[in-house]
Design a protein around this motif. Structure first.
Motif, short mmCIF file in Angstrom:
data_model
loop_
_atom_site.label_atom_id
_atom_site.label_comp_id
_atom_site.label_asym_id
_atom_site.label_seq_id
_atom_site.Cartn_x
_atom_site.Cartn_y
_atom_site.Cartn_z
N GLY A 9 37.92 92.66 39.28
CA GLY A 9 36.49 92.58 39.05
C GLY A 9 36.06 92.91 37.64
O GLY A 9 34.86 92.97 37.35
N LYS A 10 37.02 93.11 36.73
CA LYS A 10 36.71 93.41 35.34
C LYS A 10 37.15 92.25 34.44
O LYS A 10 38.13 91.56 34.72
CB LYS A 10 37.40 94.70 34.90
N LEU A 11 36.39 92.06 33.37
CA LEU A 11 36.65 90.97 32.43
C LEU A 11 37.08 91.57 31.10
O LEU A 11 36.36 92.36 30.50
CB LEU A 11 35.40 90.12 32.24
N PHE A 12 38.27 91.17 30.64
CA PHE A 12 38.83 91.72 29.42
C PHE A 12 38.98 90.64 28.35
O PHE A 12 39.21 89.47 28.65
CB PHE A 12 40.21 92.34 29.68
N ASN A 13 38.87 91.06 27.10
CA ASN A 13 39.27 90.27 25.94
C ASN A 13 40.73 90.63 25.69
O ASN A 13 41.04 91.76 25.30
CB ASN A 13 38.39 90.63 24.75
N ALA A 14 41.64 89.70 25.91
CA ALA A 14 43.05 90.07 25.99
C ALA A 14 43.93 89.27 25.04
O ALA A 14 43.58 88.17 24.59
CB ALA A 14 43.55 89.87 27.43
N ALA A 15 45.08 89.86 24.75
CA ALA A 15 46.18 89.17 24.08
C ALA A 15 47.25 88.89 25.13
O ALA A 15 47.58 89.77 25.93
CB ALA A 15 46.74 90.02 22.96
N PHE A 16 47.78 87.67 25.13
CA PHE A 16 48.81 87.24 26.09
C PHE A 16 50.10 86.95 25.34
O PHE A 16 50.08 86.28 24.29
CB PHE A 16 48.37 85.96 26.82
N LEU A 17 51.22 87.42 25.88
CA LEU A 17 52.54 87.08 25.35
C LEU A 17 53.20 86.10 26.31
O LEU A 17 53.41 86.42 27.49
CB LEU A 17 53.40 88.33 25.19
N LEU A 18 53.52 84.91 25.82
CA LEU A 18 54.13 83.86 26.63
C LEU A 18 55.56 83.65 26.15
O LEU A 18 55.81 83.47 24.96
CB LEU A 18 53.35 82.54 26.48
N VAL A 56 29.63 91.80 27.38
CA VAL A 56 30.31 90.83 28.24
C VAL A 56 31.71 91.26 28.68
O VAL A 56 32.25 90.69 29.64
CB VAL A 56 30.39 89.45 27.56
N PHE A 57 32.32 92.22 27.98
CA PHE A 57 33.69 92.61 28.30
C PHE A 57 33.76 94.05 28.79
O PHE A 57 32.91 94.89 28.44
CB PHE A 57 34.60 92.47 27.08
N ASP A 58 34.80 94.33 29.55
CA ASP A 58 35.17 95.70 29.90
C ASP A 58 36.27 96.17 28.96
O ASP A 58 37.09 95.36 28.49
CB ASP A 58 35.67 95.76 31.34
N ALA A 59 36.28 97.47 28.69
CA ALA A 59 37.31 98.03 27.82
C ALA A 59 38.62 98.19 28.60
O ALA A 59 38.63 98.69 29.74
CB ALA A 59 36.86 99.37 27.27
N GLY A 60 39.71 97.77 28.02
CA GLY A 60 41.01 97.95 28.65
C GLY A 60 41.57 99.33 28.36
O GLY A 60 41.06 100.07 27.51
N PRO A 61 42.62 99.72 29.05
CA PRO A 61 43.26 101.01 28.78
C PRO A 61 43.97 100.98 27.43
O PRO A 61 44.23 99.91 26.87
CB PRO A 61 44.25 101.15 29.93
N ALA A 62 44.28 102.15 26.90
CA ALA A 62 45.07 102.22 25.67
C ALA A 62 46.39 101.49 25.90
O ALA A 62 47.11 101.78 26.86
CB ALA A 62 45.30 103.66 25.28
N PRO A 63 46.74 100.52 25.04
CA PRO A 63 47.90 99.67 25.33
C PRO A 63 49.21 100.32 24.95
O PRO A 63 49.30 101.12 24.02
CB PRO A 63 47.63 98.44 24.46
N GLY A 64 50.25 99.94 25.67
CA GLY A 64 51.62 100.27 25.29
C GLY A 64 52.28 99.07 24.67
O GLY A 64 51.73 97.96 24.69
N PRO A 65 53.47 99.22 24.08
CA PRO A 65 54.16 98.08 23.46
C PRO A 65 54.55 97.02 24.48
O PRO A 65 54.65 97.29 25.68
CB PRO A 65 55.40 98.73 22.83
#
Length: 552
Positions: free
Chosen positions: A92-101, A126-135
């Motif tokens: 139910g949350k909308l994120f601005n994300a980076a995707f690794l393919l 418009v976006f929800d904040a994501g958690p602090a990212p890991g590598p």
């Protein structure tokens, strides 16, 4: 161990999801031909950035997800992996994300943690904040994958370093502002010092409504040296070569793109902003009023250089107050640029309005009303040309005029776009001198001067009444622009500007002009953002506003 990362300074089109995916696909093929292991594309590259409320549409998000899935499946061919940006909906949350393919699948996603909510940005809307990212792990390398604002603060970079990242890599949609490039490098140095890791900054290159994104991507090694500097204001695919030694990963140095001076940056931003606005909105070209003055001459030069002379239509709209010099200078400017030029005298329309309004006006003497009628006749005429031929009407007002209201609403403010909207008059003079001495990189216009020298040296005038000069109404532009910079860019008050040496009466007068013109600016066309506080997305003031600027 070695790694080849291709950095794609690409020009996405907001909303053109399939076209953006096709562009990423083509870039991946080019990266493969160069021997790259990984292709990196900018923030929200699948959708274009900023998407604003478009991202709230489920159909739009579904289209993005489908193209990301298709691109992921294609990485099963053993070619380069891909990092791209786009929307990510989960829980139910909308994120601005980076995707690794890679390997035929979406290997990892990382949501933007720091959401900007200042200036031109409203990501929190418009976006929800994501958690602090890991590598994320890519072929044995732990990448600290970040999205734009995440690297502007130390917390995300430090979290990635503490959790084992070996290279910090940020995908960006970072808009152009004068002097922002230096600020980016300074901040990146801080992140490198804090983490001891090399840092990759990748930015998009495009015009999007009022924003311009200039690219200027770069790589810093862990010793803070600049390894790679991509060109500004042009698309590029830059292959970076990395090796891992006893002290970690290091990028092989390349010859950096040459820096651009202040006037060159302003001109390049205006060109890119106009070129993309016209192309992406599918206009065949532009039309503008060419008055023989400096603002319209510079606007015409930018248009010719951005679009090509054959896509620019210039119209002289002389009145009984138009000087012979202006007629000569407008024609000479058109000849120098090689653009189409025609003259449509507005005297008959002025006479018709005078006769039509005489019963209503009675014996009241002429005043600014008649001056504004002239400007509005010109606006109507130019809009008619726009409607008839399909060309977008380019307005020619500068920031000094827009600040003080020295423009006629529904007159010279008519149009679809303005390249000078965020350029003060003193910068207009400087940029004109620069363009007369330089042909910009990527320009489609001619070599040599873009306008007669007299256009730059003669006193500016609206020519709406006999012997009229701008300085009859406005302070000298060097004084006015310095004062406006304090009031607009720095948000200084009246007393603060008086303390800088400006006369109190002058400061109050300009403050009132700035305040009263807000209703005009709300109805002005979009224009290229150049500085830190552009009217529109950056600076939003109430029209109904009783604050006087005085402390007491």
């Amino acid at each position: 161990m070695s790694l080849r990362i291709a950095l794609a300074q690409m020009n996405p089109h907001v909303g053109e999801v399939r076209a953006n995916a096709a562009r990423i696909r083509a870039l991946r093929a080019q990266a493969a031909a160069l021997g790259a292991d990984l292709l990196v594309t900018p923030e929200f590259s699948i959708a274009g950035y900023p998407p604003e409320d478009l991202v709230l549409k489920p159909a739009f998000r579904d289209a993005c997800a489908a193209e990301i899935a298709a691109l992921a499946a294609e990485t099963a061919d053993g070619g380069p992996g891909v990092i791209l940006g786009g929307p990510w909906m989960e829980g139910g949350k909308l994120f601005n994300a980076a995707f690794l393919l890679d390997g035929g699948a979406i290997v990892a996603r990382r949501a933007k943690h720091e959401l900007p909510n200042y200036g031109v940005f409203d990501d929190k809307r418009v976006f929800d904040a994501g958690p602090a990212p890991g590598p994320v792990v890519f072929r044995g390398v732990r990448l600290g994958m970040m999205v734009c604002e995440d690297w502007w603060f130390p917390a995300v970079s430090e979290t990635l370093q503490e959790s084992g990242a070996e290279i910090l890599l940020s995908i960006n949609g970072s808009p152009f502002e004068l002097d922002k490039g230096e600020a980016r490098v300074d901040l990146a140095v801080a992140r490198v010092v804090e983490t001891g890791l090399p840092f990759v900054f990748l930015n998009q290159v495009c015009g999007q409504d009022e924003l311009v994104f200039e690219g200027a991507s770069f790589v810093l090694n862990a010793d803070r040296t600049l390894a790679v500097k991509a060109p500004a204001f042009t698309e590029a695919l830059v292959l970076t070569e990395w090796g891992r030694g006893p002290e970690g990963w290091r990028c092989a140095p390349q010859e950096p793109a040459p820096p651009l001076g202040r006037e060159a940056q302003i001109y390049a931003a205006m060109m890119l902003g106009l070129r993309d606005y016209v192309a992406k909105n599918r206009f065949p070209g532009v039309v503008l009023g060419l008055s023989g003055g400096i603002d319209s001459a510079l606007s015409a030069a930018v248009a010719a250089d951005a679009l090509g002379p054959d896509r620019v239509r210039a119209v002289m709209l002389p009145s009984p107050y138009t000087s012979a010099e202006s007629l000569e200078d407008a024609a000479a400017c058109a000849r120098l640029l090689g653009i189409r030029y025609e003259s449509v005298p507005i005297g008959p329309a002025m006479e018709a309005f005078a006769a039509m309004l005489a019963p209503a006006f009675g014996n009241r003497p002429p005043d600014i009303t008649e001056e504004n009628i002239q400007s509005r006749i010109r606006g109507v005429t130019l809009m008619a040309m726009s409607n008839k031929f399909g060309d977008m009407l380019l307005t020619t007002g500068n920031k000094s005029e827009m600040s003080t209201g020295y423009a006629t609403i529904y007159g010279d403010m008519c149009g679809g776009y303005s390249v000078l909207k965020d350029v003060y008059k003193t910068d207009v003079f400087a940029v004109c001198r620069w363009r007369n001495a330089h042909r910009p990189e990527g320009a489609l216009g001619p070599d040599g001067p873009a306008m007669p020298e007299r256009v730059i040296t003669k006193p500016p005038s609206a020519e709406l009444k006999p012997d009229q000069k701008d300085q009859d109404t406005l302070p000298p532009y060097d004084v006015l622009d310095a004062l406006l910079h304090g009031l607009v860019e720095e948000e200084q008050g009246v007393d603060a500007m008086v303390a800088r040496g400006f006369e109190r009466d002058l400061v109050l007068r300009v403050w009132r002009m700035l305040d009263r013109a807000e209703y005009k600016r709300r109805q002005a066309p979009p224009g290229v953002k150049i500085g830190r506080r552009a009217f529109g997305r950056d600076r939003r003031y109430p029209i109904t506003n009783g604050f006087t600027g005085l402390i007491a």
